[in-house]
Motif scaffolding. Structure first.
Motif, PDB file in Angstrom:
ATOM      1  N   PRO A 153     -10.434   0.168  -4.968  1.00 15.35           N
ATOM      2  CA  PRO A 153      -9.632   0.245  -3.792  1.00 15.35           C
ATOM      3  C   PRO A 153      -8.905   1.133  -4.464  1.00 15.35           C
ATOM      4  O   PRO A 153      -8.044   0.800  -6.047  1.00 15.35           O
ATOM      5  CB  PRO A 153      -9.192  -0.847  -3.252  1.00 15.35           C
ATOM      6  CG  PRO A 153      -9.396  -1.684  -3.926  1.00 15.35           C
ATOM      7  CD  PRO A 153     -10.619  -1.517  -4.727  1.00 15.35           C
ATOM      8  N   GLN A 196     -20.662  -4.218  -2.454  1.00 16.31           N
ATOM      9  CA  GLN A 196     -19.742  -4.503  -4.092  1.00 16.31           C
ATOM     10  C   GLN A 196     -19.481  -6.511  -4.238  1.00 16.31           C
ATOM     11  O   GLN A 196     -19.240  -7.059  -3.096  1.00 16.31           O
ATOM     12  CB  GLN A 196     -17.871  -4.200  -2.854  1.00 16.31           C
ATOM     13  CG  GLN A 196     -16.702  -3.712  -3.372  1.00 16.31           C
ATOM     14  CD  GLN A 196     -15.890  -3.087  -2.530  1.00 16.31           C
ATOM     15  OE1 GLN A 196     -15.740  -2.752  -1.576  1.00 16.31           O
ATOM     16  NE2 GLN A 196     -15.030  -2.710  -3.271  1.00 16.31           N
ATOM     17  N   ARG A 210       0.759  -0.726   0.133  1.00 11.04           N
ATOM     18  CA  ARG A 210       0.098   0.388  -0.144  1.00 11.04           C
ATOM     19  C   ARG A 210       0.674   1.096   0.073  1.00 11.04           C
ATOM     20  O   ARG A 210       0.607   2.187  -0.746  1.00 11.04           O
ATOM     21  CB  ARG A 210      -0.902   0.298   1.210  1.00 11.04           C
ATOM     22  CG  ARG A 210      -2.240  -0.830   1.251  1.00 11.04           C
ATOM     23  CD  ARG A 210      -3.087  -0.969   2.580  1.00 11.04           C
ATOM     24  NE  ARG A 210      -4.278  -1.884   2.397  1.00 11.04           N
ATOM     25  CZ  ARG A 210      -5.089  -0.747   1.843  1.00 11.04           C
ATOM     26  NH1 ARG A 210      -5.220   0.430   1.776  1.00 11.04           N
ATOM     27  NH2 ARG A 210      -6.778  -1.046   1.294  1.00 11.04           N
ATOM     28  N   PRO A 217     -17.176  -0.024  -5.426  1.00 11.25           N
ATOM     29  CA  PRO A 217     -16.107   0.743  -4.846  1.00 11.25           C
ATOM     30  C   PRO A 217     -15.124   0.296  -5.725  1.00 11.25           C
ATOM     31  O   PRO A 217     -15.043  -1.225  -5.974  1.00 11.25           O
ATOM     32  CB  PRO A 217     -16.531   0.865  -4.008  1.00 11.25           C
ATOM     33  CG  PRO A 217     -17.957   1.024  -2.852  1.00 11.25           C
ATOM     34  CD  PRO A 217     -18.235  -0.042  -4.534  1.00 11.25           C
ATOM     35  N   GLU A 227     -10.597   5.361   8.784  1.00 13.89           N
ATOM     36  CA  GLU A 227      -9.717   4.190   8.525  1.00 13.89           C
ATOM     37  C   GLU A 227      -8.677   4.076   8.619  1.00 13.89           C
ATOM     38  O   GLU A 227      -7.518   3.203   9.273  1.00 13.89           O
ATOM     39  CB  GLU A 227     -10.066   2.832   8.050  1.00 13.89           C
ATOM     40  CG  GLU A 227     -12.019   2.478   7.793  1.00 13.89           C
ATOM     41  CD  GLU A 227     -12.161   1.339   7.505  1.00 13.89           C
ATOM     42  OE1 GLU A 227     -11.884   1.249   6.692  1.00 13.89           O
ATOM     43  OE2 GLU A 227     -13.577   1.214   7.893  1.00 13.89           O
ATOM     44  N   GLU A 262     -11.344  -5.931   1.657  1.00 15.43           N
ATOM     45  CA  GLU A 262     -10.690  -6.580   1.018  1.00 15.43           C
ATOM     46  C   GLU A 262      -9.778  -7.166   1.830  1.00 15.43           C
ATOM     47  O   GLU A 262      -9.716  -7.038   3.049  1.00 15.43           O
ATOM     48  CB  GLU A 262     -10.144  -5.037   0.374  1.00 15.43           C
ATOM     49  CG  GLU A 262     -10.193  -3.510  -0.231  1.00 15.43           C
ATOM     50  CD  GLU A 262     -10.619  -4.544  -1.787  1.00 15.43           C
ATOM     51  OE1 GLU A 262     -10.045  -5.637  -2.054  1.00 15.43           O
ATOM     52  OE2 GLU A 262     -11.429  -4.204  -2.850  1.00 15.43           O
ATOM     53  N   LYS A 285      -5.695  -0.214   7.698  1.00 18.27           N
ATOM     54  CA  LYS A 285      -4.819  -0.706   6.489  1.00 18.27           C
ATOM     55  C   LYS A 285      -4.631   1.250   5.984  1.00 18.27           C
ATOM     56  O   LYS A 285      -5.663   1.783   6.414  1.00 18.27           O
ATOM     57  CB  LYS A 285      -5.793  -0.583   5.726  1.00 18.27           C
ATOM     58  CG  LYS A 285      -6.747  -1.708   6.104  1.00 18.27           C
ATOM     59  CD  LYS A 285      -7.797  -2.380   4.307  1.00 18.27           C
ATOM     60  CE  LYS A 285      -8.214  -4.116   5.098  1.00 18.27           C
ATOM     61  NZ  LYS A 285      -9.322  -3.572   4.347  1.00 18.27           N
ATOM     62  N   SER A 286      -3.578   1.529   5.548  1.00 21.61           N
ATOM     63  CA  SER A 286      -2.937   2.822   4.697  1.00 21.61           C
ATOM     64  C   SER A 286      -3.773   2.967   4.225  1.00 21.61           C
ATOM     65  O   SER A 286      -2.957   2.396   2.733  1.00 21.61           O
ATOM     66  CB  SER A 286      -1.671   2.746   5.357  1.00 21.61           C
ATOM     67  OG  SER A 286      -0.976   2.539   6.155  1.00 21.61           O
ATOM     68  N   HIS A 287      -4.323   3.607   3.818  1.00 18.30           N
ATOM     69  CA  HIS A 287      -6.039   3.599   2.943  1.00 18.30           C
ATOM     70  C   HIS A 287      -5.095   4.817   1.481  1.00 18.30           C
ATOM     71  O   HIS A 287      -4.662   5.834   2.454  1.00 18.30           O
ATOM     72  CB  HIS A 287      -6.876   4.413   2.994  1.00 18.30           C
ATOM     73  CG  HIS A 287      -8.287   3.483   3.716  1.00 18.30           C
ATOM     74  ND1 HIS A 287      -8.954   3.750   2.633  1.00 18.30           N
ATOM     75  CD2 HIS A 287      -8.224   3.218   4.088  1.00 18.30           C
ATOM     76  CE1 HIS A 287      -9.511   2.723   2.820  1.00 18.30           C
ATOM     77  NE2 HIS A 287      -9.095   1.977   3.953  1.00 18.30           N
ATOM     78  N   HIS A 288      -4.685   4.512   0.725  1.00 18.45           N
ATOM     79  CA  HIS A 288      -4.441   5.465  -0.201  1.00 18.45           C
ATOM     80  C   HIS A 288      -4.638   6.514  -0.712  1.00 18.45           C
ATOM     81  O   HIS A 288      -3.610   7.012  -1.027  1.00 18.45           O
ATOM     82  CB  HIS A 288      -4.314   4.268  -2.318  1.00 18.45           C
ATOM     83  CG  HIS A 288      -4.480   4.983  -3.316  1.00 18.45           C
ATOM     84  ND1 HIS A 288      -4.234   5.682  -3.750  1.00 18.45           N
ATOM     85  CD2 HIS A 288      -3.022   4.132  -3.743  1.00 18.45           C
ATOM     86  CE1 HIS A 288      -3.832   6.187  -5.286  1.00 18.45           C
ATOM     87  NE2 HIS A 288      -2.835   4.883  -5.068  1.00 18.45           N
ATOM     88  N   THR A 332     -11.784  -7.397   7.363  1.00 19.74           N
ATOM     89  CA  THR A 332     -12.603  -6.520   6.541  1.00 19.74           C
ATOM     90  C   THR A 332     -13.295  -6.743   5.236  1.00 19.74           C
ATOM     91  O   THR A 332     -13.207  -7.857   4.524  1.00 19.74           O
ATOM     92  CB  THR A 332     -11.559  -5.690   5.655  1.00 19.74           C
ATOM     93  OG1 THR A 332     -10.426  -6.666   5.324  1.00 19.74           O
ATOM     94  CG2 THR A 332     -10.530  -4.659   7.606  1.00 19.74           C
TER      95      THR A 332
HETATM   96  P1  XMP Z   1     -12.106  -2.050   3.921  1.00 23.70           P
HETATM   97  O1  XMP Z   1     -10.833  -3.663   3.289  1.00 23.70           O
HETATM   98  O2  XMP Z   1     -10.606  -1.674   4.897  1.00 23.70           O
HETATM   99  O3  XMP Z   1     -12.831  -1.727   2.929  1.00 23.70           O
HETATM  100  O4  XMP Z   1     -13.029  -3.235   4.653  1.00 23.70           O
HETATM  101  C1  XMP Z   1     -13.965  -0.496   2.920  1.00 23.70           C
HETATM  102  C2  XMP Z   1     -13.996  -0.251   1.568  1.00 23.70           C
HETATM  103  O5  XMP Z   1     -12.769   0.959   0.799  1.00 23.70           O
HETATM  104  C3  XMP Z   1     -12.071   0.490  -0.345  1.00 23.70           C
HETATM  105  N1  XMP Z   1     -11.361   0.278   0.288  1.00 23.70           N
HETATM  106  C4  XMP Z   1     -10.219   0.982  -0.254  1.00 23.70           C
HETATM  107  N2  XMP Z   1     -10.139   2.542  -1.343  1.00 23.70           N
HETATM  108  N3  XMP Z   1      -8.131   3.184  -0.968  1.00 23.70           N
HETATM  109  C5  XMP Z   1      -9.936   3.451  -1.107  1.00 23.70           C
HETATM  110  O6  XMP Z   1      -9.747   4.382  -2.168  1.00 23.70           O
HETATM  111  C6  XMP Z   1      -7.510   2.824  -0.819  1.00 23.70           C
HETATM  112  O7  XMP Z   1      -6.811   2.149  -0.129  1.00 23.70           O
HETATM  113  C7  XMP Z   1      -8.533   1.426   0.640  1.00 23.70           C
HETATM  114  N4  XMP Z   1      -8.636   0.039   0.825  1.00 23.70           N
HETATM  115  C8  XMP Z   1     -10.096   0.061   0.755  1.00 23.70           C
HETATM  116  C9  XMP Z   1     -12.821  -1.094  -0.061  1.00 23.70           C
HETATM  117  O8  XMP Z   1     -12.734  -2.000  -1.445  1.00 23.70           O
HETATM  118  C10 XMP Z   1     -14.002  -0.888   0.287  1.00 23.70           C
HETATM  119  O9  XMP Z   1     -15.099  -0.426   0.199  1.00 23.70           O
END
Ligand code: XMP
Length: 320
Positions: free
Chosen positions: A195, A240, A105, A193, A139, A318, A149-152, A316
């Motif tokens: 990621p 999703q 990430r 959505p 998050e 993903e 998670k380190s969101h993008h 989660t």
């Molecule tokens: P998780 O996996 O955290 O995902 O339960 C929750 C929602 O966020 C999306 N997701 C991301 N979206 N950047 C994004 O813009 C990211 O790094 C990222 N990681 C997860 C995931 O697809 C789900 O809709």
């Protein structure tokens, strides 16, 4: 969120806010991934500052089947200034040998910023628009919760970056962004959505062009079969739905020969805002079709398909 949200009011407030944040001659840049968040942000930015916005779509080589063409068509339709950054080689070499999800990430986030900086420098942009929404920063541990998670969208902004960040959707949840997209007439409004780190986090372990090709095809099959089933009234369209490629191989049989192939996990969830979710109760025959189609179209590489039946929490959405 939801009941008290007025999308029309939001749009006019967002336009005023953007105009007050960006200098009258200031140029801006945005990454358009094709997702509803970045497309709504780009549409609002373009309405507020017109041609002073440059939208860049980064083709990381990690996107879904046909996605680059689709996003280009959307940007054309929106009538905005755009460029396509062909960057697959750069991403694959940066990810070579990397297996840790957080490291993946971070690397992807940094690449994205570096590519952007190049385009920004060229264009003279001093503002960076981002489609960050509330769950992204909540998050990513912005003082509210531990880092999951380190969101993008949030991580990896270097301290020396010479651009001011503008995030018009920062306080919105996904359902609210979709409402805004519908009012703006954007085709992206009903897209599921996807990621920022794209298929890299659906390819567990090391990311290679070969593995990405497998998970890309598997994701396409999952999307295609589920959309078809929903049109036929067999199930609701999940919030999703996608495939994940696991790095572990297992024994199977192909014809009368032993096979040793990868496993694909199918994920389909219901959710309102991505903060929590339940697995979708997909009909068995739909799951069966997905399984047969994946294993027969990728005989050489995949010999097992499983369905993920966990909710968030404890999992989660993903897998990385
Ligand atoms: P998780 O996996 O955290 O995902 O339960 C929750 C929602 O966020 C999306 N997701 C991301 N979206 N950047 C994004 O813009 C990211 O790094 C990222 N990681 C997860 C995931 O697809 C789900 O809709």
């Amino acid at each position: 969120m939801g009941a008290f949200f007025d999308a029309e009011d939001f749009i006019s407030e967002a336009l005023d806010s953007i105009k007050s944040q960006v200098d009258p001659q200031g140029k801006a840049i945005i990454a358009c991934s094709g997702g509803v968040d970045s497309m709504v942000t780009a549409a609002l930015a373009a309405r507020a500052i017109g041609d002073r916005l440059l939208a860049v779509y980064v083709d990381s080589g990690l996107m879904r089947k046909g996605e680059t063409e689709e996003v280009e068509a959307m940007m054309k339709h929106m009538g905005i200034n755009y460029r396509i950054a062909d960057s697959a080689d750069e991403y694959f070499s940066a990810l070579k040998g990397v297996t840790d999800p957080e490291q993946k990430r971070k690397i992807i986030g940094e690449r994205f910023i570096r590519i952007f900086e190049r385009y920004a420098r060229e264009s003279g942009a001093t503002y960076l628009f981002q489609g960050t929404i509330a769950p992204d920063w909540i998050e990513s541990g912005d003082g509210v919760r531990d880092t999951i998670k380190s969101h993008h969208n949030v991580g990896g902004l270097p301290a020396d970056m010479n651009m001011k960040l503008v995030e018009p959707l920062r306080d919105l949840y996904k359902d609210e962004v979709r409402e805004v997209a519908r009012i703006l007439g954007l085709e992206a409004s009903e897209r599921q959505p996807f990621p920022g780190p794209a298929l890299a986090i659906r390819c567990l372990g090391e990311v290679t062009p070969e593995k990405i090709a497998i998970v890309r095809e598997a994701c396409f099959i999952v999307e295609d079969e589920i959309k078809k089933a929903s049109k036929e009234g067999k199930c609701e369209l999940p919030w999703q739905y996608f495939a994940v490629l696991l790095p572990q191989r297992s024994v199977g049989v192909q014809g009368d020969k032993r096979a040793y192939g990868y496993t694909v996990a199918v994920r389909a969830v219901t959710s309102i805002d991505g903060m929590t979710s339940n697995f979708s109760p997909l009909p068995m025959d739909v799951l069966g079709k997905i399984s047969v189609r994946i294993t027969s179209s990728m005989k050489e590489s995949v010999n097992r398909v499983v369905y993920d039946i966990t909710s968030k929490p404890p999992s989660t959405i993903e897998w990385e």
